[in-house]
Design a protein around this motif. Structure first.
Motif, PDB file in Angstrom:
ATOM      1  N   SER A  52       0.809  -1.226   0.000  1.00  0.00           N
ATOM      2  CA  SER A  52       0.000   0.000   0.000  1.00  0.00           C
ATOM      3  C   SER A  52       0.838   1.270   0.000  1.00  0.00           C
ATOM      4  N   SER A  54       5.002   2.416  -7.947  1.00  0.00           N
ATOM      5  CA  SER A  54       4.658   1.364  -8.907  1.00  0.00           C
ATOM      6  C   SER A  54       5.837   0.446  -9.215  1.00  0.00           C
ATOM      7  N   HIS A  99      -5.596  -3.215  -0.398  1.00  0.00           N
ATOM      8  CA  HIS A  99      -6.383  -2.208  -1.115  1.00  0.00           C
ATOM      9  C   HIS A  99      -6.059  -2.256  -2.602  1.00  0.00           C
ATOM     10  N   ARG A 100      -4.762  -2.451  -2.891  1.00  0.00           N
ATOM     11  CA  ARG A 100      -4.346  -2.512  -4.292  1.00  0.00           C
ATOM     12  C   ARG A 100      -4.656  -3.903  -4.835  1.00  0.00           C
ATOM     13  N   SER A 130      -4.171  -5.228  -7.646  1.00  0.00           N
ATOM     14  CA  SER A 130      -3.216  -5.858  -8.560  1.00  0.00           C
ATOM     15  C   SER A 130      -2.414  -6.956  -7.875  1.00  0.00           C
ATOM     16  N   ILE A 132     -14.896  -1.789  -7.656  1.00  0.00           N
ATOM     17  CA  ILE A 132     -13.636  -1.158  -7.267  1.00  0.00           C
ATOM     18  C   ILE A 132     -12.511  -1.543  -8.229  1.00  0.00           C
ATOM     19  N   VAL A 133     -12.573  -2.738  -8.843  1.00  0.00           N
ATOM     20  CA  VAL A 133     -11.580  -3.096  -9.860  1.00  0.00           C
ATOM     21  C   VAL A 133     -11.689  -2.149 -11.041  1.00  0.00           C
ATOM     22  N   HIS A 148     -12.927   0.779 -11.010  1.00  0.00           N
ATOM     23  CA  HIS A 148     -12.531   2.126 -10.579  1.00  0.00           C
ATOM     24  C   HIS A 148     -11.008   2.282 -10.573  1.00  0.00           C
ATOM     25  N   GLN A 149     -10.293   1.260 -10.068  1.00  0.00           N
ATOM     26  CA  GLN A 149      -8.835   1.352 -10.024  1.00  0.00           C
ATOM     27  C   GLN A 149      -8.217   1.273 -11.415  1.00  0.00           C
ATOM     28  N   ASN A 150      -8.898   0.627 -12.339  1.00  0.00           N
ATOM     29  CA  ASN A 150      -8.366   0.500 -13.696  1.00  0.00           C
ATOM     30  C   ASN A 150      -8.713   1.691 -14.573  1.00  0.00           C
TER      31      ASN A 150
END
Length: 589
Positions: A517, A521, A545-546, A548, A583-584, A586-588
């Protein structure tokens, strides 16, 4: 004294409501040395109460103008007495110092052992700086009390005893003088202790709050500097330092007032004793020689000096007693993880079952509600959900840091409530959100707590954690020092060392709490590669939270408000089109 039974005995010695009795219990294991030290002190301090009769005899010889040989005899006796002081003083110092220092080590060891058994909840409630103050400052106060109060007390006791006995043999009529002065001293000491107790406790609490504030300031320095809040942080610490000054000054004023009054009172009594003895000699009301007048005056001066010294160390004694109460707060804290008498865990396959598990904090606020989940041995489970949903609480339940309020948690089919979870944790590794490193080498940090770990095993763990490049950037390889809390390494490097630390243990169960977190990157990509090695062939529970970092998990658990609302693989949950997929996306985006 290092075994658990001895340390537990020290724990039981501390009772906040009976600090003096607690101190006496602490001294029991060292009573042999302290008894010998007391005997040595009696011999080395004997001139204080044996020289006055010699002085009186010399003065009477001078007044009577002879005989001279007796003068040389008394001189030889005085020199012989004085010659005893140095060797027996050193014997006393060695014996008493060893006993007191050993007691301090015992108390610190018992405190450390107790702190390790107290629950995670206790440590979350208690500031680490306050704990540090108890282990360092409070134990030091007890040491100082013993080092200063013991010789002062022994000197006053032996001087009083010697003075009373010899006065009773030479001038019995003046024994009554001591019958007045000693009770007066006891009353004064008791009064000072009662008045100073509250102020000592207040001063201690202010020091603890100040210590906690300094700890917070140190931890917040990056935030403080980054937002230009240096003056705000300085003012906060300055305010707490001012509170310490006010409390300390009030305590010093009280101690100074009673110190001055006690000195004045006893000096006045000394003058009265001298004048009274002189008047009795001149008027012949009592048959008393000039030498005996000096004897009584000297005894009273020595005795009052000892009593004043006792009054002067009373603040130190009171502070030491308050420190015993402070340590007793930890020793009597009931929030302990209980493992004694439970079944030892000698092997772990890695299956974990939660059956209707619920957990509430002390304020009865539920953190988890009716969690039922079966995790197969070797399976990777990812926990996902908003902040405060209960992910970290669930990890703490798996680790046994907290116990279910309702329901059961089973390890390999056995109720965890019946297991000694300390033995179970030998088969568990934890990678926290912020890796915790200590001032030491890379080798020491990776192999922390293990013995006989070869360099080859450490290097293999570093390779599995994708961390060999850290060695390349350091001049001394495995012997490279990482700095305080890993300050010489980047966040990603610290996290990969934490993963290497987990790998070298080859755990059956792995627990990770937001392991990427706080990373950029590039660092995250290196840590993800390391995690893929770490997950292999072991039960893994990861909160993140991440997303990936968890796509390859066997199953993903979406938790919200302490409940499981979605459960399945990444593809299954994406097809479901619920909270996880939202949320996936949203993060993408």
């Amino acid at each position: 004294m290092g075994d658990n039974s001895a340390l537990r005995s020290i724990e039981r010695s501390f009772v906040a409501s009976s600090p003096v009795r607690s101190l006496l219990r602490l001294l029991i294991p060292h009573r042999g040395r302290l008894s010998l030290a007391t005997a040595a002190f009696l011999i080395k301090d004997s001139p204080a109460w044996l020289l006055p009769p010699i002085t009186a005899a010399v003065i009477d010889i001078v007044v009577d103008r002879g005989p001279l040989p007796q003068l040389w005899l008394w001189a030889a006796c005085a020199l012989a007495l004085l010659s005893l002081n140095y060797p027996f003083h050193m014997i006393f110092v060695r014996l008493s110092s060893r006993a007191i220092r050993s007691m301090a080590v015992d108390v610190r060891n018992a405190l450390a052992e107790r702190l390790q058994r107290l629950s995670i909840g206790f440590h979350n409630r208690q500031s680490a700086s306050i704990v540090h103050t108890k282990v360092v400052r409070d134990v030091e106060s007890i040491e100082m009390m013993m080092q200063q109060a013991l010789p002062t007390f022994l000197s006053a006791l032996f001087t009083l005893t010697g003075a009373v006995v010899l006065t009773a043999l030479t001038v019995p009529a003046f024994v009554g003088v001591f019958a007045v002065t000693v009770p007066l001293a006891v009353l004064l000491i008791g009064y000072i202790r009662s008045r100073a107790a509250d102020r000592n406790e207040n001063f201690r609490h202010e020091v603890e709050r100040f210590s906690a504030g300094v700890g917070e300031m140190a931890a917040l320095i990056p935030i403080t500097r980054g937002h230009g809040l240096e003056r705000v942080a300085t003012r906060r610490v300055a305010g707490q330092a001012e509170n310490v000054r006010v409390a300390g000054q009030a305590l010093d004023t009280l101690n100074g007032r009673f110190g001055a009054l006690s000195w004045l009172s006893y000096q006045a009594l000394g003058v009265i004793c001298l004048i009274g003895a002189s008047a009795a000699s001149i008027t012949r009301v009592i048959a008393i020689s000039p030498g005996e007048v000096v004897l009584l005056s000297t005894y009273f001066t020595v005795l009052t000096g000892g009593i004043v010294a006792l009054l002067n160390v009373t603040p130190i004694f009171t502070r030491g007693i308050d420190s015993i109460r402070s340590i007793a707060e930890v020793m009597e804290e009931p929030d302990v993880e209980v493992n004694e008498g439970k079944q030892l865990v000698t092997a772990v396959a890695g299956r974990i079952d939660l059956e209707g598990v619920g957990f509430s904090y002390e304020d009865d606020r539920p953190a988890l509600r009716d969690i039922s989940l079966s995790i197969r041995a070797g399976e990777t489970i990812a926990l996902v959900g908003p902040s405060g949903s209960g992910k970290s609480t669930l990890l703490n339940l798996v680790l046994g840091f907290v116990r279910p309020s309702t329901g059961r948690l089973l390890l390999d089919g056995v109720d965890a409530a019946t297991l000694d979870l300390r033995s179970a944790r030998f088969f568990v590794s934890v990678v926290p959100q912020e890796s915790v490193l200590f001032e030491g080498t890379i080798r020491d940090n990776v192999a922390y707590g293990l013995t006989g770990v070869s360099d080859e095993a450490v290097l293999a763990a570093l390779a599995g954690a994708n961390a060999l490049d850290i060695l390349a950037g350091q001049g001394a390889g495995l012997d490279s020092v990482v700095g305080d809390r890993g300050a010489r390494l980047s966040g990603g490097q610290r996290q990969r060392l934490a993963i290497a630390r987990a790998l070298v243990r080859d755990p059956r169960i792995l627990v990770l709490d937001e392991p990427t977190s706080a990373l950029d990157s590039v660092s995250e990509e290196k840590v993800k590669d390391a995690l893929s090695t770490l997950f292999r062939d072991r039960t893994t529970i990861i909160a993140a939270h991440r997303l990936s970092t968890i796509r390859e998990a066997d199953r993903i658990v979406y938790i919200e408000a302490g409940r499981i609302v979605e459960l399945g693989s990444h593809d299954e949950l994406m097809a479901l089109g619920g909270r996880y997929s939202a949320i996936v996306l949203h993060q993408n985006s």
